[in-house]
Enzyme design. Structure first.
Site, mmCIF file in Angstrom:
data_model
loop_
_atom_site.group_PDB
_atom_site.id
_atom_site.type_symbol
_atom_site.label_atom_id
_atom_site.label_comp_id
_atom_site.label_asym_id
_atom_site.label_seq_id
_atom_site.Cartn_x
_atom_site.Cartn_y
_atom_site.Cartn_z
ATOM 1 N N GLU A 168 12.859 1.031 -2.693
ATOM 2 C CA GLU A 168 12.492 0.515 -4.023
ATOM 3 C C GLU A 168 13.153 1.322 -5.135
ATOM 4 O OE1 GLU A 168 8.407 -0.469 -4.659
ATOM 5 O OE2 GLU A 168 8.217 -1.372 -2.675
ATOM 6 N N CYS A 175 0.827 -1.209 0.000
ATOM 7 C CA CYS A 175 0.000 0.000 0.000
ATOM 8 C C CYS A 175 0.863 1.262 0.000
ATOM 9 C CB CYS A 175 -0.980 -0.012 1.163
ATOM 10 S SG CYS A 175 -0.241 -0.302 2.772
ATOM 11 N N HIS A 176 2.155 1.131 0.337
ATOM 12 C CA HIS A 176 3.049 2.299 0.295
ATOM 13 C C HIS A 176 3.261 2.787 -1.132
ATOM 14 C CE1 HIS A 176 5.741 -1.218 -0.139
ATOM 15 N NE2 HIS A 176 6.494 -0.425 -0.892
#
Length: 155
Positions: free
Chosen positions: A150, A123-124
């Protein structure tokens, strides 16, 4: 029966919960909760190992059985979140379109908020339509750290 164990990680303290067959929750923990007794199982060890690999940029997807509890709509949103590629983001509106209701951006936000397995169900990776970071159960500073991990390690 659920098993829970508490871990110190690169992004702060978390607890991971499993039901004997699948991961059911990951929670961001405040300092006072960390001294609670837990039962570290093989599945919980596997989960923290994969999370630590993710935090170090050595893993860009998870291979764990998951059993998030939620409504049909929430599960549909959480499934869509898992399709967002590592290192990319989507807006709430884009997720609403993916789940088949382009007017449901606010409902997508609520489903995101109820995601019981953050990080693994990413959800980030959901941001505001204007590209800004908005809302995260662990706080915007953790959301920012996860997105930076990421971005830095995108393969």
């Amino acid at each position: 029966m659920e098993n829970v164990y508490y871990y110190n990680t690169k992004i702060g303290k978390i607890s991971i919960v499993e039901n004997g067959a699948a991961i059911t929750k990951i929670c961001f923990v405040n300092k006072d909760e960390l001294n609670v007794e837990g039962n570290e199982t093989e599945l919980l060890r596997k989960a923290i190992k994969q999370l630590e690999e993710f935090f170090e940029g050595e893993r860009n997807c998870f291979d764990l059985p998951l059993a998030p509890k939620g409504t049909e709509f929430q599960r549909k949103v959480w499934s869509a979140l898992q399709e967002i590629p590592f290192g990319e983001t989507r807006s709430y509106g884009e997720i609403a379109q993916i789940v088949g209701n382009e007017k449901a951006a606010r409902a997508v936000g609520m489903a995101n908020n109820k995601n019981p397995i953050p990080i693994i169900i990413p959800c980030h990776r959901v941001i505001g339509a204007n590209g800004k970071l908005v809302g995260y159960a662990g706080g915007l500073n953790i959301k920012e750290k996860l997105l930076k991990i990421e971005k830095d390690y995108k393969r």
